[in-house]
Design an enzyme around this catalytic site. Sequence first.
Site, PDB file in Angstrom:
ATOM      1  N   LYS A 199       0.871  -1.199  -0.053  1.00  0.00           N
ATOM      2  CA  LYS A 199      -0.072   0.015   0.057  1.00  0.00           C
ATOM      3  C   LYS A 199       0.957   1.259   0.061  1.00  0.00           C
ATOM      4  O   LYS A 199       1.664   1.476   0.895  1.00  0.00           O
ATOM      5  CB  LYS A 199      -0.627  -0.017   1.084  1.00  0.00           C
ATOM      6  CG  LYS A 199      -1.619   1.285   1.486  1.00  0.00           C
ATOM      7  CD  LYS A 199      -2.116   1.209   2.930  1.00  0.00           C
ATOM      8  CE  LYS A 199      -2.972   2.398   3.082  1.00  0.00           C
ATOM      9  NZ  LYS A 199      -3.340   2.637   4.595  1.00  0.00           N
TER      10      LYS A 199
HETATM   11  P1  FBP Z   1      -6.531   7.241   4.535  1.00  0.00           P
HETATM   12  O1  FBP Z   1      -7.289   6.794   3.094  1.00  0.00           O
HETATM   13  O2  FBP Z   1      -7.174   8.023   5.383  1.00  0.00           O
HETATM   14  O3  FBP Z   1      -5.340   8.307   4.006  1.00  0.00           O
HETATM   15  O4  FBP Z   1      -5.927   6.043   5.032  1.00  0.00           O
HETATM   16  C1  FBP Z   1      -4.807   5.459   4.527  1.00  0.00           C
HETATM   17  C2  FBP Z   1      -3.756   5.680   5.531  1.00  0.00           C
HETATM   18  O5  FBP Z   1      -2.543   4.759   5.121  1.00  0.00           O
HETATM   19  C3  FBP Z   1      -4.210   4.881   6.980  1.00  0.00           C
HETATM   20  O6  FBP Z   1      -4.111   3.705   7.051  1.00  0.00           O
HETATM   21  C4  FBP Z   1      -3.192   5.601   7.755  1.00  0.00           C
HETATM   22  O7  FBP Z   1      -3.604   5.834   9.112  1.00  0.00           O
HETATM   23  C5  FBP Z   1      -3.253   7.051   7.152  1.00  0.00           C
HETATM   24  O8  FBP Z   1      -3.321   6.675   5.831  1.00  0.00           O
HETATM   25  C6  FBP Z   1      -1.555   7.469   7.374  1.00  0.00           C
HETATM   26  O9  FBP Z   1      -1.225   8.648   6.960  1.00  0.00           O
HETATM   27  P2  FBP Z   1      -0.093   9.604   7.263  1.00  0.00           P
HETATM   28  O10 FBP Z   1       1.011   8.501   7.293  1.00  0.00           O
HETATM   29  O11 FBP Z   1       0.306  10.312   6.015  1.00  0.00           O
HETATM   30  O12 FBP Z   1      -0.360  10.053   8.355  1.00  0.00           O
END
Ligand code: FBP
Length: 309
Positions: free
Chosen positions: A206
Amino acid sequence: MGGTLTPAVRALLDCYDGERPGVKASLARILMHGKMRGSGKLVILPVDQGFEHGPARSFASNPAAYDPHYVFELAIEAGLSALAAPIGLLAAGADRYAGEIPLILKANSANSLGTVKDEAITGTARDALELGCSAIGYTIYPGSDRQYDMFEEVRAGAAEAKANGLAVIIWAYPRGGVLNKDGETALDVVAYGTHIAALLGAHIIKVKPPTALIAEPEARTAYDMTGIDYTALRQRIAHVMQAGFDGRRIVIFSGGPAREDAAVLAEVRAIRDGGGHGSIVGRNAFQRPRAEALELLRQICAVHLGENE
Ligand code: FBP
């Protein structure tokens, strides 16, 4: 409901040559569930933002989402491929909703109160099995001063997970070290993170959709040499897929902060057109009122399925 694997799912499983049958069965369970069932594409709901960003930043805009049952029901009603969350959230619904949606235990976690770019191990393969999960997930921060410890933790956790028939997902989020904020989502850096995750043995990777920036001066020559124009997101997604063993690993793209539907859907179309395997959309789902979230998720699934939105 059981059933014969589709050619698309068989082709994907064949990419994991030599993998254990239990792991392949777990991957198949996710790939054969919900609206995306059999398509070879995935749409997943991640709800670890309460840990990563804090409860109010995550749920204040739609307070219903403070309740773990709400996010289980959202993922189930939207017909998503899986729900990914830390152990406490999964434990609050895994029994009540057992068998209704594949689960992914997010097994390491960070919070926004600390300064060190690192995550603590917050779950084990044993926890994942007890919760009935199909997969376990870890974040890595390539570039961080703690990256090598994170890689070793993931190696150990992934080995235990695979031995127990669980699929392994890696959230590859480069950050820390020499990277500034823009560098975290630069094309070369996202591709590098994807490749490191594949090399660490992830089945599903991911990443964030990359920008057109090339952050590493040394990588610039290599990109210039290809003569490829990376202005279009579709083209950048295609390159990230190359970095994921040339399409032999499932690579899905995160949704990012809540935005207008049109912007989310335009990005999802580029992910589809670049050959991405799907989306993992958290904030753009649970931060909207339920009906709006369900409608946007319906459209995201339709785009990935190549249907009329
Ligand atoms: P979102 O769709 O809310 O961006 O979620 C994806 C994700 O990977 C979450 O699993 C994780 O909490 C978040 O993004 C982390 O984002 P960042 O590391 O930029 O704070």
